[in-house]
Scaffold this motif. Structure first.
Motif, short mmCIF file in Angstrom:
data_model
loop_
_atom_site.label_atom_id
_atom_site.label_comp_id
_atom_site.label_asym_id
_atom_site.label_seq_id
_atom_site.Cartn_x
_atom_site.Cartn_y
_atom_site.Cartn_z
N LEU A 9 -75.07 -16.64 95.15
CA LEU A 9 -74.17 -15.48 95.02
C LEU A 9 -73.77 -14.90 96.37
O LEU A 9 -72.63 -14.50 96.56
N CYS A 12 -71.56 -11.73 96.58
CA CYS A 12 -70.26 -11.75 95.89
C CYS A 12 -70.41 -11.05 94.54
O CYS A 12 -70.41 -11.69 93.48
N GLU A 15 -67.34 -11.30 91.88
CA GLU A 15 -67.29 -12.59 91.21
C GLU A 15 -68.44 -12.74 90.22
O GLU A 15 -68.27 -13.33 89.14
N PHE A 16 -69.60 -12.23 90.58
CA PHE A 16 -70.74 -12.25 89.66
C PHE A 16 -70.42 -11.48 88.38
O PHE A 16 -70.69 -11.96 87.27
N ASP A 241 -74.67 -24.75 93.94
CA ASP A 241 -73.99 -24.03 95.03
C ASP A 241 -72.59 -24.60 95.21
O ASP A 241 -72.42 -25.68 95.80
N CYS A 244 -69.04 -20.14 96.66
CA CYS A 244 -68.25 -18.96 96.32
C CYS A 244 -67.92 -18.12 97.55
O CYS A 244 -66.78 -17.71 97.75
N LEU A 250 -67.72 -19.98 91.77
CA LEU A 250 -69.03 -19.55 91.33
C LEU A 250 -69.29 -20.24 90.00
O LEU A 250 -68.43 -20.25 89.11
N CYS A 265 -63.20 -18.12 93.57
CA CYS A 265 -63.62 -16.98 94.38
C CYS A 265 -62.63 -16.78 95.52
O CYS A 265 -62.01 -17.72 96.00
#
Length: 267
Positions: A9, A12, A15-16, A241, A244, A250, A265
């Motif tokens: 993450l 971010c 985006e999460f 991974d 992002c 993501l 992202c």
């Protein structure tokens, strides 16, 4: 009830939020597994860290190298790097509460047919041995004198495992394998400089999960850390991974049916 695993993450938070909306995550019923590197490089590590902490048992995470870097900077055993974005956490009124919580997170998790680690496992380690070794680091991090570990954690040597390693050399190898490794030799000698793709792995090295006769190969391992690898799913590896923080994607996967969810992202 569903269990979702989500890739790196790195702060971010927007985006999460979009991704958990996409998967319709219900914290009353579902669980999230996070592969580590929760903080740093992205724009809002503080909000992300607060959200994950407040989610309680609905979210399970393992520590990544950036999470450990935050703890090390906070302990004044390392300096902020030029591209770090962790200062808002260090300046936050709830800083100590957040850092205490972070120090008590796992380095490795195993449950049923799955295990989760940020980077990888050395080829000689079984799942049960990895659990025991991770617990050594976790116990050291949770002590009042955790600063001692953080002050000795950095370093590329030793870059291989021996059962006889002791004290902070032993803990450093465990941390490096579980939070920094991408490739190693068949004997488990790690190369920490390589960050490229599968096609360009240096001669004599393997992606850690492709080492012949890897002891942990009968368990499906969920990991992150290697953004150049991207989404990589086989019978026994789920690498999530997808970069992002670098403007990639993501990624989440639902473990029950291995359905993949992705969103783009903004770098």
């Amino acid at each position: 009830m569903a269990t979702y695993a989500i890739g790196d993450l790195q702060g971010c938070f927007t985006e999460f939020q979009r991704l958990i909306d996409l998967i319709r995550f219900d914290p009353m019923q579902d669980r999230l597994w996070l592969v580590g590197d929760i903080v740093n490089r992205g724009p809002d590590s503080l909000s992300l860290l607060r959200y994950i902490k407040q989610a309680g048992d609905a979210i399970l995470m393992v520590l990544g190298n950036h999470d450990l870097h935050l703890l090390t900077v906070a302990a004044r055993e390392a300096k902020n790097l030029s591209n770090d974005t962790i200062q808002p956490i260090l300046d936050a009124p709830d800083r100590e509460e957040l850092l205490h919580w972070l120090r008590h997170q796992k380095l490795f998790h195993s449950e049923g047919q799955y295990a989760m680690v940020h980077a990888g496992l050395l080829p000689s380690w079984s799942i049960s041995q990895a659990e025991q070794l991770a617990r050594e680091v976790e116990c050291a991090l949770q002590q009042d004198n955790a600063q001692e570990l953080l002050s000795r954690m950095y370093g590329d040597e030793p870059n291989y495992w021996q059962d006889e390693w002791a004290d902070y050399l032993r803990l450093r190898v465990i941390v490096n394998a579980m939070t920094r490794m991408r490739v190693c030799t068949s004997e488990g000698k790690m190369n920490f400089t390589y960050k490229g793709n599968l096609q360009s792995v240096p001669s004599g090295y393997f992606p850690w999960f492709n080492v012949p006769n890897r002891v942990s190969q009968n368990t499906t391992i969920i990991c992150g850390h290697w953004s150049a690898l991207g989404l990589h799913i086989t019978d026994n590896i789920i690498a999530l991974d997808t970069g992002c923080v670098w403007g990639g994607q993501l990624t989440a996967i639902r473990l029950e049916d291995r359905r993949v969810f992705q969103l783009s992202c903004v770098q």
